[in-house]
Design an enzyme around this catalytic site. Structure first.
Site, short mmCIF file in Angstrom:
data_model
loop_
_atom_site.label_atom_id
_atom_site.label_comp_id
_atom_site.label_asym_id
_atom_site.label_seq_id
_atom_site.Cartn_x
_atom_site.Cartn_y
_atom_site.Cartn_z
N TYR A 53 -5.70 -72.93 66.49
CA TYR A 53 -5.58 -71.49 66.28
C TYR A 53 -5.61 -70.73 67.61
CZ TYR A 53 -6.28 -71.87 61.20
OH TYR A 53 -6.14 -72.16 59.86
N LEU A 221 -4.23 -62.30 50.60
CA LEU A 221 -3.45 -61.07 50.44
C LEU A 221 -1.96 -61.32 50.74
CD1 LEU A 221 -5.96 -58.55 52.05
CD2 LEU A 221 -5.49 -58.91 49.62
N GLY A 224 -0.63 -59.76 53.78
CA GLY A 224 -0.78 -58.31 53.77
C GLY A 224 0.01 -57.62 52.68
N LEU A 225 0.91 -58.34 52.00
CA LEU A 225 1.74 -57.71 50.97
C LEU A 225 0.90 -57.22 49.80
CD1 LEU A 225 4.60 -57.00 50.03
CD2 LEU A 225 4.74 -59.29 49.01
N LEU A 226 -0.18 -57.95 49.47
CA LEU A 226 -1.05 -57.56 48.38
C LEU A 226 -2.14 -56.58 48.82
CD1 LEU A 226 -1.41 -61.05 46.67
CD2 LEU A 226 -0.20 -59.06 45.75
N GLY A 230 2.71 -50.75 52.55
CA GLY A 230 3.09 -50.27 53.87
C GLY A 230 3.36 -51.40 54.84
#
Length: 343
Positions: A53, A221, A224-226, A230
């Protein structure tokens, strides 16, 4: 903050786990200290990282330092936890490609031991709480991998083990091997799981529930879509953060329905999406890759939210993952007709 027991360990972990895949990019190495401190202040005691990572090219973004100029996420995390390490349950992983040598990957005893030692140095700690096999390794027998983990547990360098991105049959195989050879057994599985990607419900979920393993979902998520529609206006969103494609029309359609339900219930989509996931069987904690303190604080509010049955059902109906097995033999013969009786 609410807590759940990790597998059958007796160790309690926060329902929100801090993800660190993009440490060094977003947040920057300098801002990561503040993010980790905010997590601890919020009651988050669980953090997820890996040996690959942070400083790999897959995490590159416009405006961020080049991969070669970034520190590994483990090193950034270790510095942020100085003086507070024992307040955090640290999970890390190996099997990713960490160098150019042919053996700089995999789940062989040789590679695992080298990577554990490297992770301990980067994290500035003398033990790792939870150590995952990041992915299956078709070139190494699972017996060898589990034996190496068992030795490291006996040495006190790792405390518990887990399997990431492993199908249910391999998780079950690992449990059989560990039981047969009296080795330490996995306590958790990590998998992509959210309201859009429901494949874990088919076999991994029931297997984890039956054998007492915790599921620790990543991408809760869905990039980020859920969280907020925006995200569609961002230059980089979803799996584009890792060099892959953006969102499909079907995924966006489900997200719009989640957004509609959330507004009807007076809640934010990220709260609803995370609360639904935490209500699923065997899910102990969800990994949130927050990039700012504000994002983390917002996501943490979902840990205290309980959706009612009608709300859970409405969300579950948005995308249904078919079960692994289907009853195809019908309901048996028709019952015999009942003779009418006289009054």
């Amino acid at each position: 903050m609410q807590y759940a027991i990790l597998g059958r360990t007796g160790v309690k972990v926060s329902r929100i786990c801090l993800g660190t895949a993009t440490f060094g990019v977003a947040p920057t190495a300098q801002d990561a200290d503040q993010l980790v401190g905010a997590a601890i202040d919020l009651g988050i005691n669980f953090v997820d990282t890996a040996d690959v990572y942070g400083n790999m090219p897959v995490f590159d973004r416009p405006g961020a330092p080049a991969a070669a100029d970034r520190e590994p996420a483990e090193q950034i995390l270790g510095r942020a936890l100085r003086g507070r390490r024992d307040e955090m349950v640290i999970a890390t992983k190996s099997n990713g490609i960490v160098g150019h040598d042919i053996n700089d990957r995999g789940l062989s005893r040789r590679h695992i031991i080298r990577q554990v030692e490297s992770s301990l140095r980067r994290l500035n700690t003398d033990y790792i709480d939870l150590y995952y096999a990041h992915d299956p390794d078709p070139d190494t027998p699972l017996e060898q991998t589990l034996a190496a983990y068992d030795d490291l547990i006996r040495q006190g360098k790792i405390l518990y083990i887990g399997l990431s991105n492993h199908p249910a049959w391999q998780v079950t195989q690992a449990l059989w091997i560990a039981d047969d050879r009296r080795l330490q057994t996995p306590v958790a599985t990590q998998v992509k799981y959210n309201l859009i990607d429901r494949a874990a419900e088919r076999e991994l979920g029931p297997a984890s529930q039956r054998f007492g393993l915790s599921i620790i979902p990543y991408a809760p998520l869905h990039g980020g879509l859920l969280a907020d529609l925006g995200v569609l206006d961002r230059e980089v969103s979803g799996d584009q953060r890792f060099g892959a494609a953006g969102f499909s029309d079907a995924e966006i359609g489900i997200a719009r329905e989640v957004d509609r339900h959330s507004r009807d219930w007076g809640l934010a989509p990220y709260q609803v999406s995370l609360a639904w996931l935490m209500a699923q069987p065997a899910v102990a904690s969800v990994i949130v890759g927050a990039e700012t303190v504000d994002e983390l604080r917002a996501n943490a509010t979902a840990a205290d939210l309980q959706l009612d049955e009608a709300q859970l059902d409405a969300l579950a109906a948005l995308a249904i993952e078919p079960g692994a097995f289907h009853r195809r033999a019908g309901d048996g013969p028709e019952p015999p007709a009942t003779a009418a009786t006289a009054d």
